[in-house]
Design a protein around this motif. Structure first.
Motif: not given
Length: 257
Positions: A53-54, A201-202, A212-214, A227-228
Motif C-alpha cells: 500500500g501507499l 480506524d476506517k 485503513r488507519s492505525v 499510518l493512514a
C-alpha cells in the motif's frame, strides 16, 4: 365524603407522577461472549497475511519527528519493506528485510547499508521501538493476546464492547470492539501503567474488514506513530526478492553503523 374524595385525588395524582429513571448497568447481549470476541481476533489473524500500500506516515519518538509518504510491503511473519518518497515521488530512503538481513539505501547520498535484522537495527530506521514481528503483525491487523486467567466483558453505551484480560505480574490487556464485533483498540498495561496502545480506524472490506488507519502510542518510551493508507491491497503475492535490496552501480556495501 370530602375527606375520602380528597384522599382518592391524592392517590390518583401520585400514580400519575412519573417515576425517576434509574440508569441500567451495562449489560452484555446474550449473543456476545468472551469466546466470540477472542475468536474474532483469531479470524483477523488468519484473514490477512500480506499487504502492499501507499500511506501517510507520522512518527514522534525520542523528541524527534518524522512524516512522509511511504510505499509499504509487509508479509508475515517478519518480512517488511518501506520506501520513503519525496513530494515529487522520488525515493529518499529504502529499507527492506527478509527477517534475517536488513538492507538500507539512501540514493541521494549514494549510501548502501547491510546488516543483521536485529531489533536495534530495525528500530533505528523505522523509528519505532517495536520488534520486527510485532510491527508486521500489527500492520496486518493482528494484535498479540497476553496469557491470562480471569476475563471481564462489559458492553458500552454505543453498542461497543470492552474485554479485559488479566495476566500475571501485573499485566493487563484491554480490547475494545465496535458494534460489529471488530477490534478497534488494544491497550497493554503493567501495574496499571500503559505500555502500548494500538488503535484501528476506517475499517473497510467485503468479506473481512481491514483498517485503513492505525495509531500506535507508547507513553513510557515517549513514542507514537500513525499510518493512514490512501491505497492498500491485502493478501497479495509478493516476490521474496522485494524484501531485499541491491546497491546501485558504484555504491559500496557498508555495515550498519
Amino acid at each position: 365524603m370530602m375527606r375520602i374524595a380528597a384522599s382518592l385525588l391524592l392517590l390518583i395524582l401520585a400514580a400519575c407522577v412519573p417515576r425517576p429513571l434509574v440508569p441500567a448497568a451495562p449489560a452484555v447481549a446474550p449473543s456476545v461472549s468472551e469466546e466470540i470476541l477472542l475468536e474474532s481476533l483469531a479470524q483477523n489473524a488468519r484473514a490477512f497475511q500480506s499487504l502492499q500500500g501507499l500511506a501517510k506516515v507520522r512518527i514522534n519518538a525520542g523528541g524527534r519527528s518524522l512524516s512522509g509518504t511511504q510505499v509499504l510491503l509487509a508479509e508475515k511473519p517478519d518480512r517488511f519493506r518501506a520506501e520513503t518518497l519525496s513530494p515529487f515521488g522520488q525515493p529518499l530512503l529504502l529499507m527492506a528485510t527478509d527477517g534475517r538481513e536488513l538492507d538500507v539505501m539512501i540514493p541521494s547520498e549514494g549510501r548502501f547499508y547491510r546488516g543483521e535484522a536485529s531489533p536495534e537495527n530495525v528500530q533505528r530506521f523505522t523509528r519505532l521501538p517495536l520488534r520486527l514481528t510485532d510491527l508486521v503483525h500489527l500492520l496486518l491487523y493482528e494484535v498479540p493476546v497476553i496469557g491470562h486467567g480471569e476475563r471481564n466483558l462489559v458492553a458500552g453505551e454505543k453498542g461497543d464492547y470492552l474485554l479485559t484480560l488479566f495476566g500475571e505480574s501485573g499485566r493487563l490487556q484491554k480490547l475494545r470492539f465496535d458494534a460489529a464485533l471488530q477490534l478497534v483498540e488494544s491497550a497493554y498495561f503493567r501495574d496499571d501503567v500503559l505500555q502500548l496502545r494500538v488503535s484501528y480506524d476506517k475499517l473497510q472490506g467485503d468479506l473481512h474488514y481491514f483498517p485503513r488507519s492505525v495509531f500506535l502510542e507508547m507513553p513510557a518510551l515517549n513514542a507514537e506513530g500513525s499510518l493512514a493508507f490512501s491505497e492498500v491491497r491485502t493478501n497479495v503475492a509478493i516476490p521474496p526478492e522485494r524484501f531485499t535490496l541491491s546497491p546501485s552501480p558504484g555504491m559500496e556495501i557498508l555495515p550498519i553503523p
